[in-house]
Design a protein around this motif. Sequence first.
Motif, PDB file in Angstrom:
ATOM      1  N   LEU A   1      57.093   6.839  66.662  1.00 19.09           N
ATOM      2  CA  LEU A   1      55.694   6.677  66.815  1.00 19.09           C
ATOM      3  C   LEU A   1      54.881   7.921  66.526  1.00 19.09           C
ATOM      4  O   LEU A   1      54.010   8.272  65.553  1.00 19.09           O
ATOM      5  CB  LEU A   1      55.277   6.034  67.579  1.00 19.09           C
ATOM      6  CG  LEU A   1      55.324   4.354  67.992  1.00 19.09           C
ATOM      7  CD1 LEU A   1      55.252   4.095  69.326  1.00 19.09           C
ATOM      8  CD2 LEU A   1      54.464   3.818  66.794  1.00 19.09           C
TER       9      LEU A   1
ATOM     10  N   ASN B   1      54.496   1.123  71.586  1.00 22.74           N
ATOM     11  CA  ASN B   1      53.474   1.150  70.762  1.00 22.74           C
ATOM     12  C   ASN B   1      52.351   0.788  71.318  1.00 22.74           C
ATOM     13  O   ASN B   1      51.232   1.535  71.241  1.00 22.74           O
ATOM     14  CB  ASN B   1      53.907   0.180  69.420  1.00 22.74           C
ATOM     15  CG  ASN B   1      52.636   0.459  68.319  1.00 22.74           C
ATOM     16  OD1 ASN B   1      51.951   1.513  68.336  1.00 22.74           O
ATOM     17  ND2 ASN B   1      52.306  -0.455  67.830  1.00 22.74           N
TER      18      ASN B   1
ATOM     19  N   GLU C   1      57.297  -2.537  70.305  1.00 23.82           N
ATOM     20  CA  GLU C   1      55.730  -2.902  70.573  1.00 23.82           C
ATOM     21  C   GLU C   1      55.303  -2.379  71.871  1.00 23.82           C
ATOM     22  O   GLU C   1      54.176  -2.221  72.026  1.00 23.82           O
ATOM     23  CB  GLU C   1      55.844  -4.388  70.245  1.00 23.82           C
ATOM     24  CG  GLU C   1      55.847  -4.837  68.918  1.00 23.82           C
ATOM     25  CD  GLU C   1      54.771  -3.947  67.939  1.00 23.82           C
ATOM     26  OE1 GLU C   1      53.622  -3.765  68.390  1.00 23.82           O
ATOM     27  OE2 GLU C   1      55.138  -3.769  66.798  1.00 23.82           O
TER      28      GLU C   1
ATOM     29  N   THR D   1      49.294   3.766  71.674  1.00 19.88           N
ATOM     30  CA  THR D   1      48.182   3.371  71.058  1.00 19.88           C
ATOM     31  C   THR D   1      47.003   3.700  72.066  1.00 19.88           C
ATOM     32  O   THR D   1      45.805   4.056  71.821  1.00 19.88           O
ATOM     33  CB  THR D   1      48.245   1.953  70.328  1.00 19.88           C
ATOM     34  OG1 THR D   1      49.150   2.073  69.367  1.00 19.88           O
ATOM     35  CG2 THR D   1      46.744   1.654  69.527  1.00 19.88           C
TER      36      THR D   1
END
Length: 388
Positions: free
Chosen positions: A146, A108, A105, A112
């Motif tokens: 990812l 990520n 995370e 993102t």
Amino acid sequence: MTEDKFSITLLFNANKVFDRKVLEGIGMYLQTTGVNWDLYLEEDFRGRLEQIYAWQGDGIIADFDDPEIRRALENSSRPVVGVGGSHSNQADYPKVPYVATDNFELVNAAYTHLRQKGFSQFAFYGVPDPLGVIWPKERELAMKELVNREGYKCDFYNGRITQPASWQSAMDELGRWLLRLPKPVGIVAVTDARARHLLQACELVGLMVPDQVSIVGIDDDEVVRNLHKISLTSVKQGCVDIGYKAASILHKMLNKGKRYEEIHLIKPLGVVERASTDYKAVDDPYVIQALHFVRQNACKGIKVEQVADFVGVSRSNLEKRFTFERGHSLHNEIHQVKLNRACELLKTTSLELNDVAMQSGYPSLQYLYAIFKKHFSETPKQYRSNYS
């Protein structure tokens, strides 16, 4: 009824921002619950194992990212809670209660953020495989998953472990890697420290941040983020929450006299955006050069004419191009960079207001007050108090 007093040792290396924040979380648990613990922590805040086998205390909270500490404590007869990074392979978790930062995370969140900025070309800057330390590789694996999931390509580079004797050659190699990357590119760095290397290498080889290279670090280390003139966007870990949770688990073990095997993953608190990813897609090369010059020099009191001179076109030509690409004037861009700098200094430092004005490129404290009254309907002092 008075709770029994327990003797607890903390094995951490507070030279690391992660460990410092975990210790902060442990302290927060002690303050909010009033538990009666006698804490042992080395005076220089470095965890050492030399005396641990003869130690007669009741429980331990330790950094299990340190492979030596993990090996020594995983089979301890005393209650132990480990903290560290998450693992993609369940078998890699220790056989003790474990509270981990969620490496997937973390990456990520950084990825993102870059995707939302419009990037479709990515890179990842890691570290060479350190013996026994798993978390850097976990973050690299997360980035691979990812980009593969969404069909993007990503260039991976681990560089060298930097030392005084090899620093210059390491920066030269890093610069050559950066020059080879397609532009514009969004780069996720495995830590803030490695992100700082990227900022320095970009400056060395003449790449513009964030217009050609945008960079996101991990840690939100308040020391590192101020070591370069371009402030660093970074993912803020939930380290305080990790420490708090670890202390609560140890408290439960001590009171109930039971051993547990439980894993808790703590998600990041989010991305703190700063100048290193202040990217908006711009096609005009003159505007790209102007933006770079403004971000580097706005707080030195530059005027529009100086920007035009740097780019090598007339003021009217540059103003027209700039307004078309950015939707506002070059003068407004200079003003906004200065205002953002003043806001950042007020929120994150204890500088005197005169120094804030000077470092933000304003001619006087009175001028700074007038700007803040106009934009925020409050004084700089009032603005700062909102963040203290």
